[in-house]
Scaffold this motif. Structure first.
Motif, PDB file in Angstrom:
ATOM      1  N   ARG A   1      43.656  12.056   4.334  1.00 36.40           N
ATOM      2  CA  ARG A   1      45.052  12.036   4.783  1.00 36.40           C
ATOM      3  C   ARG A   1      45.806  13.252   4.271  1.00 36.40           C
ATOM      4  NH1 ARG A   1      45.022   6.149   3.270  1.00 36.40           N
ATOM      5  NH2 ARG A   1      44.413   5.103   5.188  1.00 36.40           N
ATOM      6  N   SER A   2      45.533  13.650   3.043  1.00 31.29           N
ATOM      7  CA  SER A   2      46.184  14.831   2.477  1.00 31.29           C
ATOM      8  C   SER A   2      45.783  16.084   3.252  1.00 31.29           C
ATOM      9  CB  SER A   2      45.809  14.981   1.003  1.00 31.29           C
ATOM     10  OG  SER A   2      46.352  16.150   0.468  1.00 31.29           O
ATOM     11  N   ALA A   3      44.509  16.212   3.581  1.00 32.88           N
ATOM     12  CA  ALA A   3      44.043  17.367   4.356  1.00 32.88           C
ATOM     13  C   ALA A   3      44.669  17.361   5.744  1.00 32.88           C
ATOM     14  CB  ALA A   3      42.525  17.355   4.455  1.00 32.88           C
ATOM     15  N   GLN A   4      44.792  16.189   6.336  1.00 28.54           N
ATOM     16  CA  GLN A   4      45.397  16.089   7.662  1.00 28.54           C
ATOM     17  C   GLN A   4      46.860  16.527   7.625  1.00 28.54           C
ATOM     18  OE1 GLN A   4      45.434  12.115   9.232  1.00 28.54           O
ATOM     19  NE2 GLN A   4      45.772  12.811  11.333  1.00 28.54           N
ATOM     20  N   SER A   5      47.594  16.084   6.623  1.00 24.22           N
ATOM     21  CA  SER A   5      49.002  16.481   6.537  1.00 24.22           C
ATOM     22  C   SER A   5      49.133  17.976   6.251  1.00 24.22           C
ATOM     23  CB  SER A   5      49.735  15.666   5.473  1.00 24.22           C
ATOM     24  OG  SER A   5      49.257  15.973   4.189  1.00 24.22           O
ATOM     25  N   ASP A   6      48.208  18.542   5.467  1.00 26.55           N
ATOM     26  CA  ASP A   6      48.232  19.993   5.234  1.00 26.55           C
ATOM     27  C   ASP A   6      47.987  20.764   6.526  1.00 26.55           C
ATOM     28  OD1 ASP A   6      48.776  19.661   2.567  1.00 26.55           O
ATOM     29  OD2 ASP A   6      46.703  19.986   1.908  1.00 26.55           O
ATOM     30  N   LEU A   7      47.061  20.289   7.348  1.00 24.69           N
ATOM     31  CA  LEU A   7      46.792  20.962   8.621  1.00 24.69           C
ATOM     32  C   LEU A   7      47.982  20.870   9.572  1.00 24.69           C
ATOM     33  CD1 LEU A   7      43.069  19.969   9.212  1.00 24.69           C
ATOM     34  CD2 LEU A   7      43.981  22.231   8.675  1.00 24.69           C
ATOM     35  N   VAL A   8      48.664  19.737   9.574  1.00 24.21           N
ATOM     36  CA  VAL A   8      49.858  19.604  10.410  1.00 24.21           C
ATOM     37  C   VAL A   8      50.937  20.561   9.928  1.00 24.21           C
ATOM     38  CG1 VAL A   8      51.742  18.035  11.037  1.00 24.21           C
ATOM     39  CG2 VAL A   8      49.383  17.255  11.151  1.00 24.21           C
ATOM     40  N   ALA A   9      51.122  20.660   8.600  1.00 20.43           N
ATOM     41  CA  ALA A   9      52.115  21.584   8.056  1.00 20.43           C
ATOM     42  C   ALA A   9      51.764  23.025   8.406  1.00 20.43           C
ATOM     43  CB  ALA A   9      52.216  21.418   6.540  1.00 20.43           C
ATOM     44  N   LEU A  10      50.491  23.372   8.336  1.00 22.16           N
ATOM     45  CA  LEU A  10      50.061  24.721   8.700  1.00 22.16           C
ATOM     46  C   LEU A  10      50.316  25.003  10.177  1.00 22.16           C
ATOM     47  CD1 LEU A  10      48.719  27.363   7.861  1.00 22.16           C
ATOM     48  CD2 LEU A  10      46.514  26.295   8.356  1.00 22.16           C
ATOM     49  N   SER A  11      50.076  24.018  11.031  1.00 21.13           N
ATOM     50  CA  SER A  11      50.323  24.233  12.460  1.00 21.13           C
ATOM     51  C   SER A  11      51.808  24.424  12.739  1.00 21.13           C
ATOM     52  CB  SER A  11      49.768  23.074  13.283  1.00 21.13           C
ATOM     53  OG  SER A  11      50.536  21.905  13.074  1.00 21.13           O
ATOM     54  N   VAL A  12      52.662  23.731  11.999  1.00 18.90           N
ATOM     55  CA  VAL A  12      54.108  23.909  12.172  1.00 18.90           C
ATOM     56  C   VAL A  12      54.509  25.322  11.763  1.00 18.90           C
ATOM     57  CG1 VAL A  12      56.371  23.182  11.288  1.00 18.90           C
ATOM     58  CG2 VAL A  12      54.678  21.476  11.962  1.00 18.90           C
ATOM     59  N   VAL A  13      53.949  25.815  10.661  1.00 18.61           N
ATOM     60  CA  VAL A  13      54.246  27.175  10.213  1.00 18.61           C
ATOM     61  C   VAL A  13      53.760  28.190  11.245  1.00 18.61           C
ATOM     62  CG1 VAL A  13      53.667  28.921   8.471  1.00 18.61           C
ATOM     63  CG2 VAL A  13      54.294  26.617   7.773  1.00 18.61           C
ATOM     64  N   MET A  14      52.560  27.977  11.771  1.00 17.10           N
ATOM     65  CA  MET A  14      52.020  28.911  12.766  1.00 17.10           C
ATOM     66  C   MET A  14      52.872  28.925  14.036  1.00 17.10           C
ATOM     67  SD  MET A  14      49.418  30.445  11.476  1.00 17.10           S
ATOM     68  CE  MET A  14      48.592  31.118  12.881  1.00 17.10           C
ATOM     69  N   GLU A  15      53.321  27.759  14.475  1.00 16.53           N
ATOM     70  CA  GLU A  15      54.166  27.704  15.672  1.00 16.53           C
ATOM     71  C   GLU A  15      55.525  28.347  15.414  1.00 16.53           C
ATOM     72  OE1 GLU A  15      53.432  26.863  18.811  1.00 16.53           O
ATOM     73  OE2 GLU A  15      51.379  26.654  18.093  1.00 16.53           O
ATOM     74  N   SER A  16      56.035  28.193  14.195  1.00 16.53           N
ATOM     75  CA  SER A  16      57.296  28.836  13.851  1.00 16.53           C
ATOM     76  C   SER A  16      57.153  30.354  13.872  1.00 16.53           C
ATOM     77  CB  SER A  16      57.747  28.370  12.465  1.00 16.53           C
ATOM     78  OG  SER A  16      58.884  29.077  12.046  1.00 16.53           O
ATOM     79  N   LEU A  17      56.055  30.862  13.339  1.00 19.72           N
ATOM     80  CA  LEU A  17      55.798  32.303  13.385  1.00 19.72           C
ATOM     81  C   LEU A  17      55.657  32.788  14.821  1.00 19.72           C
ATOM     82  CD1 LEU A  17      53.302  32.792  10.410  1.00 19.72           C
ATOM     83  CD2 LEU A  17      55.628  33.672  10.588  1.00 19.72           C
ATOM     84  N   TYR A  18      55.017  31.988  15.658  1.00 17.41           N
ATOM     85  CA  TYR A  18      54.859  32.363  17.059  1.00 17.41           C
ATOM     86  C   TYR A  18      56.226  32.448  17.749  1.00 17.41           C
ATOM     87  CZ  TYR A  18      53.423  32.432  21.905  1.00 17.41           C
ATOM     88  OH  TYR A  18      53.263  32.788  23.219  1.00 17.41           O
TER      89      TYR A  18
ATOM     90  N   THR B   1      42.662  30.720  -4.120  1.00 18.59           N
ATOM     91  CA  THR B   1      43.105  30.198  -2.832  1.00 18.59           C
ATOM     92  C   THR B   1      44.449  29.498  -2.979  1.00 18.59           C
ATOM     93  OG1 THR B   1      40.819  29.906  -2.142  1.00 18.59           O
ATOM     94  CG2 THR B   1      42.488  28.715  -0.886  1.00 18.59           C
ATOM     95  N   GLN B   2      44.607  28.699  -4.037  1.00 16.66           N
ATOM     96  CA  GLN B   2      45.899  28.023  -4.253  1.00 16.66           C
ATOM     97  C   GLN B   2      46.999  29.025  -4.500  1.00 16.66           C
ATOM     98  OE1 GLN B   2      44.859  25.399  -7.472  1.00 16.66           O
ATOM     99  NE2 GLN B   2      44.297  23.729  -6.100  1.00 16.66           N
ATOM    100  N   ASN B   3      46.713  30.072  -5.251  1.00  9.73           N
ATOM    101  CA  ASN B   3      47.715  31.100  -5.508  1.00  9.73           C
ATOM    102  C   ASN B   3      48.049  31.864  -4.221  1.00  9.73           C
ATOM    103  OD1 ASN B   3      49.455  32.684  -6.998  1.00  9.73           O
ATOM    104  ND2 ASN B   3      47.875  34.162  -7.530  1.00  9.73           N
ATOM    105  N   HIS B   4      47.044  32.128  -3.404  1.00 12.87           N
ATOM    106  CA  HIS B   4      47.248  32.878  -2.159  1.00 12.87           C
ATOM    107  C   HIS B   4      48.058  32.074  -1.139  1.00 12.87           C
ATOM    108  CE1 HIS B   4      46.357  35.778   0.985  1.00 12.87           C
ATOM    109  NE2 HIS B   4      45.909  34.793   1.752  1.00 12.87           N
ATOM    110  N   ALA B   5      47.858  30.756  -1.096  1.00 13.37           N
ATOM    111  CA  ALA B   5      48.468  29.929  -0.055  1.00 13.37           C
ATOM    112  C   ALA B   5      49.663  29.133  -0.552  1.00 13.37           C
ATOM    113  CB  ALA B   5      47.415  28.978   0.509  1.00 13.37           C
ATOM    114  N   LYS B   6      50.216  29.444  -1.707  1.00 12.57           N
ATOM    115  CA  LYS B   6      51.321  28.625  -2.213  1.00 12.57           C
ATOM    116  C   LYS B   6      52.616  28.860  -1.451  1.00 12.57           C
ATOM    117  CE  LYS B   6      52.573  31.729  -5.986  1.00 12.57           C
ATOM    118  NZ  LYS B   6      52.620  31.875  -7.422  1.00 12.57           N
ATOM    119  N   GLY B   7      52.669  29.880  -0.616  1.00 11.21           N
ATOM    120  CA  GLY B   7      53.884  30.146   0.154  1.00 11.21           C
ATOM    121  C   GLY B   7      54.168  29.101   1.215  1.00 11.21           C
ATOM    122  N   TRP B   8      53.187  28.462   1.736  1.00  7.10           N
ATOM    123  CA  TRP B   8      53.430  27.451   2.755  1.00  7.10           C
ATOM    124  C   TRP B   8      53.163  26.089   2.202  1.00  7.10           C
ATOM    125  CZ3 TRP B   8      49.547  24.300   4.655  1.00  7.10           C
ATOM    126  CH2 TRP B   8      48.248  24.693   4.370  1.00  7.10           C
TER     127      TRP B   8
END
Length: 93
Positions: A49-66, A86-93
Motif C-alpha cells: 500500500r505504501s508503494a502504491q501511494s508513492d507511485l500515485v504521488a509520483l504520477s501526480v508530480v509528473m502530470e503537474s510537470l507536464y 536514493t532517499q536523499n536524491h528523491a526527497k524532493g517529492w
C-alpha cells in the motif's frame, strides 16, 4: 488442606510444576505459530500500500510537470547505488 498425623505427604503450593510449565510453553508456541504468518502478511500488505501511494504521488508530480512544461521529463539512468543515496536524491517529492 489438613495434614494427617503420621502422614509422610508434604504438599507445597508454591511455584509451578514442570507439567504446568510445559503446557504454558506449548500454548505460547501454538499462538506464536498462528500469529507470525498473520503479522508477516500484514507487513507485506502495508508495504504494498505504501508503494502504491508513492507511485500515485509520483504520477501526480509528473502530470503537474507536464502541465507546466507541456512535455514529460526525459528518462535518465539511476544516479544512485544505495538506498540512502536514493532517499536523499528523491526527497524532493
Amino acid at each position: 488442606m489438613y495434614k494427617k498425623q503420621g502422614s509422610n505427604f508434604h504438599t507445597s503450593s508454591a511455584g509451578f510444576t514442570l507439567l504446568e510449565l510445559m503446557v504454558a510453553v506449548i500454548i505460547l508456541a501454538i499462538l506464536a505459530a498462528i500469529a507470525m504468518p498473520m503479522y508477516s502478511n500484514y507487513i507485506t500488505k502495508a508495504k504494498a500500500r505504501s508503494a502504491q501511494s508513492d507511485l500515485v504521488a509520483l504520477s501526480v508530480v509528473m502530470e503537474s510537470l507536464y502541465q507546466r512544461n507541456l512535455s514529460y521529463a526525459a528518462p535518465t539512468t539511476n544516479p544512485t547505488t544505495t538506498t540512502a543515496q536514493t532517499q536523499n536524491h528523491a526527497k524532493g517529492w
